[in-house]
Design an enzyme around this catalytic site. Structure first.
Site, PDB file in Angstrom:
ATOM      1  N   GLU A  30       0.836  -1.204   0.000  1.00  0.00           N
ATOM      2  CA  GLU A  30       0.000   0.000   0.000  1.00  0.00           C
ATOM      3  C   GLU A  30       0.874   1.259   0.000  1.00  0.00           C
ATOM      4  OE1 GLU A  30      -2.199   2.677   3.286  1.00  0.00           O
ATOM      5  OE2 GLU A  30      -2.042   0.526   3.686  1.00  0.00           O
ATOM      6  N   ASP A  34       0.747   3.825  -3.175  1.00  0.00           N
ATOM      7  CA  ASP A  34       0.341   5.213  -2.970  1.00  0.00           C
ATOM      8  C   ASP A  34       1.297   6.164  -3.679  1.00  0.00           C
ATOM      9  OD1 ASP A  34      -1.139   7.416  -1.513  1.00  0.00           O
ATOM     10  OD2 ASP A  34       0.836   7.668  -0.612  1.00  0.00           O
ATOM     11  N   ASP A 103      -6.944   1.074   0.424  1.00  0.00           N
ATOM     12  CA  ASP A 103      -5.596   0.549   0.671  1.00  0.00           C
ATOM     13  C   ASP A 103      -5.311  -0.669  -0.198  1.00  0.00           C
ATOM     14  OD1 ASP A 103      -5.424   2.520   2.559  1.00  0.00           O
ATOM     15  OD2 ASP A 103      -5.678   1.198   4.284  1.00  0.00           O
ATOM     16  N   GLU A 106      -4.406   0.426  -3.732  1.00  0.00           N
ATOM     17  CA  GLU A 106      -3.034   0.923  -3.786  1.00  0.00           C
ATOM     18  C   GLU A 106      -2.037  -0.237  -3.752  1.00  0.00           C
ATOM     19  OE1 GLU A 106      -3.418   5.371  -1.789  1.00  0.00           O
ATOM     20  OE2 GLU A 106      -3.008   3.658  -0.485  1.00  0.00           O
TER      21      GLU A 106
END
Length: 213
Positions: A30, A34, A103, A106
């Site tokens: 994650e 991101d 999450d 990502e």
């Protein structure tokens, strides 16, 4: 590498179900996803809007890259059917918690990046996510904190302050109550499943209150 994609679907709550120290959750993926998403989105907006200044580009990116939009994309891609999590976390997701799906998406982006490189991750973001993200409902200024700041600085030459006044529930299903103040006086309170959402809710209510005065 199938392991990247399997890991991208494992929420940390599922580790309690497995009870296997060799299995990792998707939190590290994650973190990487991101960063990849942020970079690709910035480049995409920079290339698409050649005459738009930095401030507006930053605002556009915040409309696109946030928990709500990412959760919407995850649902469109049916990730909610595949993410592995505990019963309580699944219940939280089903009742509206968006962070789990955001999450997870990502983490999937990171899995694509690690497995196939940046070009494939970029292709996935632009071809699969941007058509969902770039719609009229999402691309609008609903940053109520920003709008409230502008309103209060125009009227009183002061900036609002936000304070968490209550936290309820376990970590994976927590609710926050936040108050927004100016000059020590409470303007409004708001609720949300994260501090940011509660602050936005408080700012929205404060704006509504100011407009009705």
């Amino acid at each position: 590498n199938v392991e990247y994609f399997e890991q991208s679907l494992i929420h940390r709550s599922y580790l309690q179900v497995l009870d296997d120290q060799n299995v990792l959750s998707n939190e590290r993926l994650e973190f990487l996803g991101d960063a990849v998403l942020g970079m690709v989105t910035a480049e995409y907006l920079f290339s698409l809007h050649t005459n738009v200044y930095e401030g507006e580009l930053t605002k556009m990116r915040s409309w696109i890259v946030n928990k709500h939009t990412l959760a919407l994309c995850a649902k469109k891609l049916s990730l909610d059917k595949f993410v592995m999590l505990s019963y309580s976390a699944e219940k939280s997701m089903m009742t509206g918690s968006e962070s789990i799906l955001a999450d997870c998406l990502e983490a999937v982006i990171a899995a694509i990046y690690l497995d196939s490189g940046l070009p494939e991750a970029k292709k996935f973001i632009i071809n699969s996510l941007m058509p969902i993200m770039m719609n009229k409902e999402i691309m609008k200024d609903d940053n109520f904190k920003s709008l409230l700041l502008e309103e209060l600085q125009a009227q009183y030459k002061e900036s609002p302050e936000y304070k968490v006044i209550e936290e309820i529930g376990p970590d994976h299903d927590k609710m926050f109550k936040v108050c927004v103040m100016i000059g020590g006086q409470t303007l409004a309170t708001g609720d949300g499943r994260s501090k940011k959402k509660a602050e936005q809710d408080a700012a929205k209510r404060a704006l509504r209150k100011l407009k009705n005065q």
